[in-house]
Design an enzyme around this catalytic site. Structure first.
Site, PDB file in Angstrom:
ATOM      1  N   CYS A   1       5.469 -10.934 -11.060  1.00  0.00           N
ATOM      2  CA  CYS A   1       6.284 -10.480  -9.702  1.00  0.00           C
ATOM      3  C   CYS A   1       6.530 -11.691  -8.873  1.00  0.00           C
ATOM      4  O   CYS A   1       7.172 -11.483  -7.885  1.00  0.00           O
ATOM      5  CB  CYS A   1       5.401  -9.399  -8.941  1.00  0.00           C
ATOM      6  SG  CYS A   1       4.738  -8.034 -10.054  1.00  0.00           S
TER       7      CYS A   1
ATOM      8  N   HIS B   1       4.242  -9.461   0.563  1.00  0.00           N
ATOM      9  CA  HIS B   1       4.156  -8.957  -0.728  1.00  0.00           C
ATOM     10  C   HIS B   1       4.134  -7.535  -0.847  1.00  0.00           C
ATOM     11  O   HIS B   1       5.066  -6.673  -1.376  1.00  0.00           O
ATOM     12  CB  HIS B   1       3.085  -9.629  -1.890  1.00  0.00           C
ATOM     13  CG  HIS B   1       3.503  -9.197  -3.015  1.00  0.00           C
ATOM     14  ND1 HIS B   1       4.793  -9.457  -3.807  1.00  0.00           N
ATOM     15  CD2 HIS B   1       2.527  -8.768  -4.030  1.00  0.00           C
ATOM     16  CE1 HIS B   1       4.630  -9.091  -5.101  1.00  0.00           C
ATOM     17  NE2 HIS B   1       3.506  -8.501  -5.202  1.00  0.00           N
TER      18      HIS B   1
ATOM     19  N   HIS C   1       9.285  -1.783  -5.587  1.00  0.00           N
ATOM     20  CA  HIS C   1       9.005  -3.160  -5.983  1.00  0.00           C
ATOM     21  C   HIS C   1       9.663  -3.443  -6.985  1.00  0.00           C
ATOM     22  O   HIS C   1       9.604  -2.848  -8.397  1.00  0.00           O
ATOM     23  CB  HIS C   1       7.351  -3.129  -6.262  1.00  0.00           C
ATOM     24  CG  HIS C   1       6.717  -4.457  -6.768  1.00  0.00           C
ATOM     25  ND1 HIS C   1       7.582  -5.544  -6.739  1.00  0.00           N
ATOM     26  CD2 HIS C   1       5.686  -5.026  -6.980  1.00  0.00           C
ATOM     27  CE1 HIS C   1       6.777  -6.527  -7.004  1.00  0.00           C
ATOM     28  NE2 HIS C   1       5.551  -6.090  -7.438  1.00  0.00           N
TER      29      HIS C   1
END
Lengths: 249, 390
Positions: free
Chosen positions: B150, B275, B309
């Site tokens: 990520c 995040h 995400h």
């Protein structure tokens, strides 16, 4: 052009586990056996059992060219063209069969899994990067290692590459000879020509594909290091590629 | 800059969706998990066809990249003309590449022993994304992919900046692309990381993340002015493959390194894009780290409730959102993306200043914003962006 220092190297392939065996190999370099994995006895058995072959190869070559302190303190750059494609393919088979996935297999299938595991084993909290670039993977990882060295104020960077043959499901698509090999280079971006033994130069290259008997980049690099050759041309894409040369210091 | 995500595919739509008091473009999909629906951020617009000569690389991931490239094609072409093709590089982040095409193809292979004619292994190779973009835009400089889960595309921007600083390139096409697929959806489901409803980051009731897909591209150059990447911080947790270190030490190190690289003090940062995945562990570790670095004074939000995400694309997409924040300046105020959640604070989490609907931030001194990206393997990257006068 980037000027750099190459401080240390190590390599592992089935049957080629020591510096002496690589020096002997370099007298007539060729792609060798593809089966087998390093024993990595320096890793506790519980942890060792959970490592894939790629992760073991990465740990082995990293261990072979660093002290424990160096392994903890050096930024890490990892490159692999196919990486954990074996694990990914098992997962894809489970998806096709609508079977539930293993959470551990999934989290260990990501491209940075081997370098992530290395950072955990070595308790290394420095930056770590994971690179892939098809035929140019080895060369681009080398470049990124020099970039990371530059970002980390000229720190020595541990650059590890590892690959193994494609699983049987993808054999028909293979466009390089099968090989199993890992290499580690400790490199440092230089502050200027006086501080450097090597240069990496982006140059026009033969557009034709490599000859079938030509060594893959990591093995060609080990042969070049063993034989102290003058220059090393790495795989090119679209007519451009890297040339590594002694800077004549 | 150019992006496609659940909020849309052009600047105006992205900005209006990002700053709207409420926006929820996430959709329920039945084709990703087995026997249950899942809420995701999907790109709904139709995508351009991959040129026939690149059929080996024809997958949705690369089609998303091609769609994003269209909006920056002119500046890319101008850069190639000005500097030469060999001085223009490509650095991209991805974690999925064409893995969904590969899943379909493996199904066929298991059944019949052969692949569909449209499938090629190159679609599954992460490196294919950089080679594809270099080919379609004509760049001949170094081209590679960074895949660190990520944090992939945050690190791609950092690597691109290094190519400029090393003097190897004069312009770099960089960013990230990831596509919704069964591999990541079922993988995060197996890790019990998917929320059964809309993600609810930093709430006591948070139950996980929603996945999304996106392409985000930037043409990075040395030209002064406008929004610049002025700071980057990278670190590793050295803790666990799929869980962040509970104390957030790695996240904290990344944020502090990024601020030092930008020669900025924490209080100079006007906004932090978290995040903020909405998983119990991420939010606990990230909030602890943010509170230690910034206190509760910096407005922050997770934009993941609005786009999902987007994994390998998240770093570049959220950097682009930060650039939209900087470009929103009006009468000395920056618009901020609201933090969508149920408003129930978790007493276990360090208190943060989560952006309320309609909240803006005054411009004081330097115009600085930051974005966090943390990935599997404990791979952390924080970016600092600044809007400078030309």
């Amino acid at each position: 052009m980037i000027e750099f220092e190459l401080e240390h190297w190590s390599a592992w392939a089935p049957g080629l586990e020591t510096r002496e065996s690589w020096l002997a190999w370099a007298r007539a370099p060729r792609i060798g056996a593809t089966d087998g994995a390093p024993e990595v006895r320096f890793i506790p058995a519980m942890t060792r059992r959970r490592l894939s072959r790629i992760a073991k190869m990465v740990a082995q070559v990293a261990h072979d060219c660093s002290s424990a302190d160096e392994l903890r303190e050096r930024p890490l750059v990892f490159a692999s063209r196919h990486c954990e494609i074996g694990t990914s393919t098992l997962i894809l088979r489970d998806i096709a069969a609508n079977l539930p996935l293993s959470p551990t297999a999934f989290s260990h299938s990501v491209h940075n899994a081997p370098v992530g595991q290395l950072s955990i084993l070595a308790q290394n909290r420095r930056p770590s990067v994971s690179v892939s670039a098809r035929h140019a993977t080895f060369a681009m990882g080398w470049l990124e290692a020099l970039s990371v060295s530059r970002r980390c104020n000229g720190s020595a960077v541990l650059y590890v590459y590892a690959d193994e043959p494609l699983p049987v499901e993808y054999r028909a698509f293979a466009d390089e000879p099968d090989f199993t090999c890992a290499t580690a280079l400790v490199v440092r971006a230089a502050r200027g020509a006086a501080d450097a033994s090597f240069t990496l130069r982006w140059s026009r290259a033969e557009p034709s594909p490599r000859a079938p008997d030509q060594l893959p980049d990591p093995l060609a690099t080990v042969a070049w290091l063993c034989s102290r050759g003058a220059q090393l041309d790495l795989a090119a894409t679209a007519g451009w590629g890297w040339r590594v040369e002694h800077s004549g210091r | 800059m150019s992006a496609l995500c659940a909020l849309g595919d052009d600047h105006a739509r992205l900005a209006s969706g990002l700053f709207a008091p409420a926006a929820n473009p996430l959709v329920w999909r039945s084709d990703l998990l087995v026997d249950r629906d899942v809420l995701v951020g999907a790109v709904e617009s139709s995508l351009p066809a991959v040129p026939a000569r690149l059929a080996q690389l024809a997958c949705r991931n690369n089609a998303l990249a091609l769609a994003a490239l269209r909006s920056i094609e002119l500046p890319v072409r101008a850069a190639i003309e000005r500097h030469g093709a060999a001085r223009v590089g490509v650095v991209m982040g991805t974690t999925t590449s064409g893995v969904d095409e590969a899943a379909l193809a493996i199904g066929r292979y298991v059944e019949s022993g052969s692949y569909p004619a449209s499938f090629h292994y190159a679609q599954l190779e992460h490196g294919g994304l950089a080679e594809f973009l270099a080919d379609v835009c004509g760049a001949r400089g170094p081209a590679f992919v960074i895949s660190t889960a990520c944090s992939s595309s945050a690190k791609a921007l950092v690597a691109a900046r290094s190519l400029l600083e090393l003097g190897l390139c004069d312009a770099v096409v960089c960013g990230g692309v990831d596509t919704l697929c069964r591999m990541t959806t079922r993988g995060f489901f197996a890790l019990e990381a998917l929320a059964p409803e809309r993600t609810n980051p930093m709430s006591r009731n948070r139950r996980g993340l929603n996945l999304g897909e996106a392409a985000a591209l930037v043409l990075l150059t040395r030209d002064p002015g406008g929004v610049q990447l002025v700071g980057a911080g990278e670190s590793s947790d050295a803790h666990h493959m799929s869980a962040p270190s509970p104390d957030g030490a790695g996240a904290e190190a990344a944020m502090r390194a990024a601020l030092a690289d930008a020669r900025a003090q924490p209080e100079e940062v006007a906004y932090l894009n978290l995040h903020g995945t909405g998983t119990p562990l991420n939010d606990a570790s990230e909030s602890a780290a943010v509170a230690r670095v910034f206190g509760a004074s910096v407005p922050c939000s997770s934009t993941k409730p609005r786009v999902g995400h987007t994994l390998g694309a998240a770093g570049a997409l959220e950097a682009l959102f930060c650039a939209l924040v900087l470009e929103s300046e009006h009468d000395g105020q920056l618009s901020l993306p609201p933090h969508d959640w149920d408003g129930v604070r978790d007493p276990e989490l360090a208190a943060l200043q989560l952006v309320a609907s309609g909240q803006s931030a005054p411009v004081r001194g330097r115009r600085l914003v930051a974005s966090n990206g943390f990935g599997f393997g404990g791979n952390n990257c924080t970016l600092v962006l600044e809007r400078q006068r030309a």
